[in-house]
Design a protein around this motif. Structure first.
Motif, PDB file in Angstrom:
ATOM      1  N   GLU A 259       1.149  -6.473  12.280  1.00 63.80           N
ATOM      2  CA  GLU A 259       0.667  -5.336  11.499  1.00 63.80           C
ATOM      3  C   GLU A 259      -0.121  -5.812  10.279  1.00 63.80           C
ATOM      4  O   GLU A 259      -1.152  -5.224   9.929  1.00 63.80           O
ATOM      5  CB  GLU A 259       1.843  -4.469  11.062  1.00 63.80           C
ATOM      6  N   LEU A 260       0.326  -6.888   9.649  1.00 61.85           N
ATOM      7  CA  LEU A 260      -0.415  -7.458   8.514  1.00 61.85           C
ATOM      8  C   LEU A 260      -1.755  -8.004   8.983  1.00 61.85           C
ATOM      9  O   LEU A 260      -2.765  -7.844   8.282  1.00 61.85           O
ATOM     10  CB  LEU A 260       0.419  -8.553   7.864  1.00 61.85           C
TER      11      LEU A 260
ATOM     12  N   LEU B  97      -4.151  -5.116   9.242  1.00 57.07           N
ATOM     13  CA  LEU B  97      -4.558  -4.580   7.942  1.00 57.07           C
ATOM     14  C   LEU B  97      -5.607  -5.477   7.285  1.00 57.07           C
ATOM     15  O   LEU B  97      -6.599  -4.973   6.725  1.00 57.07           O
ATOM     16  CB  LEU B  97      -3.335  -4.438   7.032  1.00 57.07           C
TER      17      LEU B  97
ATOM     18  N   TRP C 105       1.096  -4.992   0.710  1.00 53.79           N
ATOM     19  CA  TRP C 105       1.871  -4.583   1.881  1.00 53.79           C
ATOM     20  C   TRP C 105       3.321  -5.034   1.752  1.00 53.79           C
ATOM     21  O   TRP C 105       4.240  -4.286   2.098  1.00 53.79           O
ATOM     22  CB  TRP C 105       1.235  -5.163   3.135  1.00 53.79           C
TER      23      TRP C 105
ATOM     24  N   VAL D 279       5.057  -2.620  -0.417  1.00 53.18           N
ATOM     25  CA  VAL D 279       5.422  -1.402   0.306  1.00 53.18           C
ATOM     26  C   VAL D 279       6.720  -1.612   1.079  1.00 53.18           C
ATOM     27  O   VAL D 279       7.641  -0.774   1.044  1.00 53.18           O
ATOM     28  CB  VAL D 279       4.277  -0.989   1.250  1.00 53.18           C
ATOM     29  N   LEU D 280       6.812  -2.732   1.798  1.00 50.44           N
ATOM     30  CA  LEU D 280       8.029  -3.016   2.566  1.00 50.44           C
ATOM     31  C   LEU D 280       9.243  -3.147   1.649  1.00 50.44           C
ATOM     32  O   LEU D 280      10.341  -2.670   1.977  1.00 50.44           O
ATOM     33  CB  LEU D 280       7.848  -4.308   3.371  1.00 50.44           C
TER      34      LEU D 280
ATOM     35  N   GLN E 129      10.350   0.275   0.438  1.00 53.84           N
ATOM     36  CA  GLN E 129      11.068   0.961   1.506  1.00 53.84           C
ATOM     37  C   GLN E 129      12.490   0.413   1.640  1.00 53.84           C
ATOM     38  O   GLN E 129      13.445   1.169   1.835  1.00 53.84           O
ATOM     39  CB  GLN E 129      10.311   0.802   2.829  1.00 53.84           C
TER      40      GLN E 129
ATOM     41  N   ARG F 292       1.365   2.684  -1.681  1.00 56.77           N
ATOM     42  CA  ARG F 292       0.659   2.970  -0.433  1.00 56.77           C
ATOM     43  C   ARG F 292      -0.780   3.425  -0.709  1.00 56.77           C
ATOM     44  O   ARG F 292      -1.706   3.062   0.031  1.00 56.77           O
ATOM     45  CB  ARG F 292       1.416   4.039   0.347  1.00 56.77           C
TER      46      ARG F 292
ATOM     47  N   LEU G  26      -2.796   0.385  -1.490  1.00 60.61           N
ATOM     48  CA  LEU G  26      -3.108  -0.350  -0.268  1.00 60.61           C
ATOM     49  C   LEU G  26      -4.207   0.340   0.529  1.00 60.61           C
ATOM     50  O   LEU G  26      -5.102  -0.316   1.082  1.00 60.61           O
ATOM     51  CB  LEU G  26      -1.840  -0.491   0.579  1.00 60.61           C
TER      52      LEU G  26
ATOM     53  N   VAL H 213      -0.458   4.723   5.380  1.00 62.71           N
ATOM     54  CA  VAL H 213      -0.509   3.346   5.860  1.00 62.71           C
ATOM     55  C   VAL H 213       0.853   3.029   6.450  1.00 62.71           C
ATOM     56  O   VAL H 213       1.861   3.009   5.738  1.00 62.71           O
ATOM     57  CB  VAL H 213      -0.846   2.363   4.726  1.00 62.71           C
TER      58      VAL H 213
ATOM     59  N   ALA I  83       4.021   1.161   7.827  1.00 58.91           N
ATOM     60  CA  ALA I  83       4.715  -0.082   7.496  1.00 58.91           C
ATOM     61  C   ALA I  83       6.097  -0.006   8.136  1.00 58.91           C
ATOM     62  O   ALA I  83       7.086   0.313   7.489  1.00 58.91           O
ATOM     63  CB  ALA I  83       4.812  -0.273   5.982  1.00 58.91           C
ATOM     64  N   ASP I  84       6.141  -0.300   9.431  1.00 55.75           N
ATOM     65  CA  ASP I  84       7.375  -0.144  10.199  1.00 55.75           C
ATOM     66  C   ASP I  84       8.157  -1.444  10.313  1.00 55.75           C
ATOM     67  O   ASP I  84       9.179  -1.489  10.993  1.00 55.75           O
ATOM     68  CB  ASP I  84       7.039   0.371  11.608  1.00 55.75           C
TER      69      ASP I  84
END
Length: 457
Positions: free
Chosen positions: A60-61, A64, A168, A171-172, A175, A234, A237, A249, A251-252
């Motif tokens: 995922e990174l 991005l 990013w 963001v993680l 979360q 977010r 980003l 965006v 971010a799973d």
């Protein structure tokens, strides 16, 4: 050929043969580069690759950063600056060639009742002999500026990829911290139910019930600021990616699933060849030397050649019965007095060179410091995370024991409250240390130039 014309051409040829271009040496700072880093460097780490973000093990990174490389406004701005530098070089190089002009005209005039017409067509050429290298030096300065701008673009790409990765990771982390806060809220509410049951049965005081309610409220209050911060991060980003700040965006990925790479710092002397900002600063020193040479050459005489050929007719809009003309001339211009403007320009360019020299020195020193700091931060945070995991394990055990003893009436609620606070703090600090380690790895890649190599040091 007439004698005067022959003499003029011989004079010009002699000047051209004896003329020599003025050059200026490129100034470079005297800097003692250490043989090794002061901080302990990992010799067994991997070499830095140009696609260093793959080392974190997050597809995922990768997606991005690929998106940012093609759509980020900052990179597009820097790309246009490269285009402008290329056009400036083309413009400067055009002065090395002759200039041609074509003109024509036709008209009538009336003098004392006598009307006459004329038509003419002429071709002119002019060329400045660059005996002292002034024009060539200007082209060299533009060429070096183009190289510097291209290196600036490479530095911007490195900065952009590092910013996307770091944002990013933030963001993680946010979360993860929100999840921790919600789990801690569940724990606090579970303890509150125990306190409420003991209070209903007369085994707990109203004070204990109020204290636990305050813990629940404080834990609930801590969630909202984290959610706001997550939305703002977010949005930041999204802007880096060239999206609208309102765009979502995804971010799973879980924070703990990311791999923290180990990078070999190499030798300090290698750093001077693998950072684009250092290469850009070096190119600007080359441009400064060329600008000084051009300013010095402007003090000397300038020699220009011009030639022209034309045809004319006494008829209106017609070239019948034409007359032909041909001209060739040379001119020498030497400034005698200009109020010191040209000499001041030389001193101005020398001052700019000294400024760029000190800027280059500072760039080198900052680059060395950034690697030292990255090495120190990486070692420190790795140790801190290991200790924090042990603290978290003990905090979880303490809370289990405190709850058990409180249920059995062996300890008061104060012990449970302290255990809760310790657990909440330990979990949150671990998440932030994980972010610090990931950010420090990005900082190490950035400090080492992100796998970039100077092809022409």
């Amino acid at each position: 050929m007439q004698p005067t014309r022959r003499s003029l051409l011989l004079l010009i040829a002699a000047l051209f043969a004896t003329g020599c271009a003025i050059t200026e040496p490129i100034a470079r700072p005297t800097l003692s580069v250490p043989n090794a880093w002061s901080e302990r460097a990992t010799e067994s780490g991997d070499a830095v690759a140009t696609d260093w973000w793959h080392d974190f093990g997050a597809p995922e990174l990768d997606a991005l950063i690929t998106e940012a490389m093609s759509a980020a406004p900052d990179l597009r701005i820097q790309a246009e600056r490269v285009v402008q530098a290329e056009l400036a070089l083309r413009q400067a190089g055009a002065s090395l060639f002759p200039a041609l002009s074509l003109s024509g005209g036709s008209g009538t005039r009336n003098v004392d009742g006598r009307e006459s017409g004329s038509t003419d067509l002429s071709l002119g050429a002019s060329y400045e002999l660059d005996l002292w290298g002034r024009i060539a030096a200007g082209a060299d300065a533009s060429r070096a500026s183009l190289v510097a701008t291209r290196h600036d673009y490479d530095a911007a790409r490195l900065s952009m990829s590092a910013s996307v990765a770091t944002t990013w990771f933030q963001v993680l982390t946010l979360q993860e911290r929100i999840d921790i806060a919600r789990r801690n809220l569940d724990i606090a509410e579970r303890v509150l139910r125990v306190v409420q049951a003991r209070y209903d049965n007369g085994a707990a005081s109203a004070l204990e019930l109020s204290q636990q309610r305050s813990t629940v409220l404080n834990q609930r209050k801590a969630i909202e600021p984290l959610e706001v911060q997550l939305r703002q991060t977010r949005s930041a980003l999204a802007i880096l990616l060239g999206r609208s700040p309102q765009a979502s965006v995804a971010a799973d990925v879980r924070l703990h699933s990311l791999h923290v790479p180990h990078v070999s710092a190499g030798l300090p002397s290698d750093l001077l060849l693998r950072r684009p900002d250092i290469a850009a600063s070096e190119a600007r020193l080359e441009a400064a030397a060329a600008n000084i040479a051009a300013a010095r050459a402007a003090l000397l005489p300038s020699i220009s050649l011009s030639a022209g050929a034309g045809i004319g007719s006494a008829a209106l809009l017609s070239l019948a019965d034409t007359t032909r003309t041909l001209s060739l001339s040379a001119s020498v211009v030497q400034k005698i007095f200009d109020g010191g403007r040209l000499r001041t320009e030389v001193e101005l360019q020398r001052s700019r060179q000294r400024e760029l020299l000190e800027t280059h020195r500072r760039t080198l020193l900052v680059a060395l410091k950034e690697v030292e700091d990255a090495l120190a931060d990486s070692a420190r945070d790795a140790n801190q995370e290991a200790v924090q995991r042990e603290i978290l394990a003990e905090a979880e055990r303490s809370l289990r024991l405190a709850e058990l003893r409180y249920r059995e009436g062996a300890d008061g609620l104060l012990t449970v409250l302290d255990a809760q606070r310790s657990l909440f703090s330990a979990q949150d600090q671990l998440a932030q240390l994980q972010l610090a380690r990931l950010s420090n790895a990005v900082g190490m890649y950035r400090a080492l130039g992100g796998g970039w190599r100077n092809a022409a040091p």
